[in-house]
Design an enzyme around this catalytic site. Structure first.
Site: not given
Length: 265
Positions: A172, A159
């Site tokens: 995250y 990501s």
């Protein structure tokens, strides 16, 4: 004798550049994973779809087969090493050696500090430990395939959060930073064996991940940010990037690719 991409010539080779390849896609029940499985199959690969939701997988397999592709469902939880090992055995029994692995399974949850760290542990289990378990299960196949046909591909979806500050989503971001750095090291280990390692770091993508935040206030804030970006890339856009990376000439590796909405800084 199995026909490889480079053995083929003419229009068919161009239309089906992944003919002869065996692919595994994790997190294949929705979003990027489902789109990737469909596209790889459409390009000629035999694809094993791996995820927890068996009913979703069955639907995607049916759609792939209806379109003329070859696929089968492998229900498994990437956080359970024994289940991953069993899944790898099933794929080999069905299709033989895997030469293309797309590690996509992942979770995006808020930190929710003060709640005992449940979300943190879950993201580490899925995003980091799960990615490692799947890679470990299939790397022997990739190395053997590369020795036989000069290359194989390990693609992992990380990501853009791996290099960003995301208040409320630090866990995250940290999990994806761990994944990206793990893949940098794996590339150093595997590239001399002709296994190409590609990490893809998407920004905001139109998937169902943000529908599972579990916090109405945070969900509204995230939706406001998403709305400010206008049209988002889809899972299919990411799948196209994956297909591009794994169909480069054998001597070309794209180690790190980032895909963002045009309006996302």
């Amino acid at each position: 004798m199995t026909t490889t991409t480079t053995d083929r010539v003419g229009p068919a080779a161009s239309a089906l550049p992944l003919t002869g390849r065996v692919a595994v896609v994790t997190g294949a029940s929705s979003g990027i994973g489902a789109a990737t499985a469909r596209l790889l199959a459409a390009r000629g690969a035999r694809v094993a779809l791996l995820a927890r939701r068996a009913d979703r997988l069955a639907g995607h397999v049916a759609a792939i087969e209806a379109a003329g592709g070859t696929a089968f469902a492998v229900p498994a939880d990437v956080t359970e090493p024994d289940a991953v090992t069993a899944a790898a055995d099933r794929v080999r029994e069905r299709y033989g050696r895997v030469d293309l692995l797309v590690n996509n399974a992942g979770l995006a949850l808020p930190d929710l500090l003060g709640q005992g760290g449940a979300n943190w542990r879950r993201m580490i289990e899925v995003n980091v430990n799960g990615a490692f378990a799947v890679t470990e299960a299939f790397v022997p196949d990739l190395v053997a395939a590369a020795a036989e046909r000069d290359h194989a591909d390990l693609v992992t979806i990380s990501s853009a959060a791996a290099t960003s500050v995301l208040p409320g989503f630090g866990g995250y971001a940290a999990s994806k930073a761990a994944v990206s750095h793990l893949l940098r090291n794996l590339r150093a280990e595997l590239s001399p064996k002709d296994v190409r390692v590609t990490t893809i770091e998407p920004g905001t993508v139109d998937t169902e991940l943000r529908d599972h935040l579990g916090d109405p206030e945070l969900t509204a804030a995230v939706q406001g940010f998403v709305d400010s970006l206008g049209q988002l890339p889809t899972g299919t856009d990411v799948a196209e990037l994956i297909a591009f990376a794994v169909t480069r000439p054998r001597h070309v590796n794209l180690p790190l690719l980032t895909l963002l909405p045009t309006r996302e800084a």
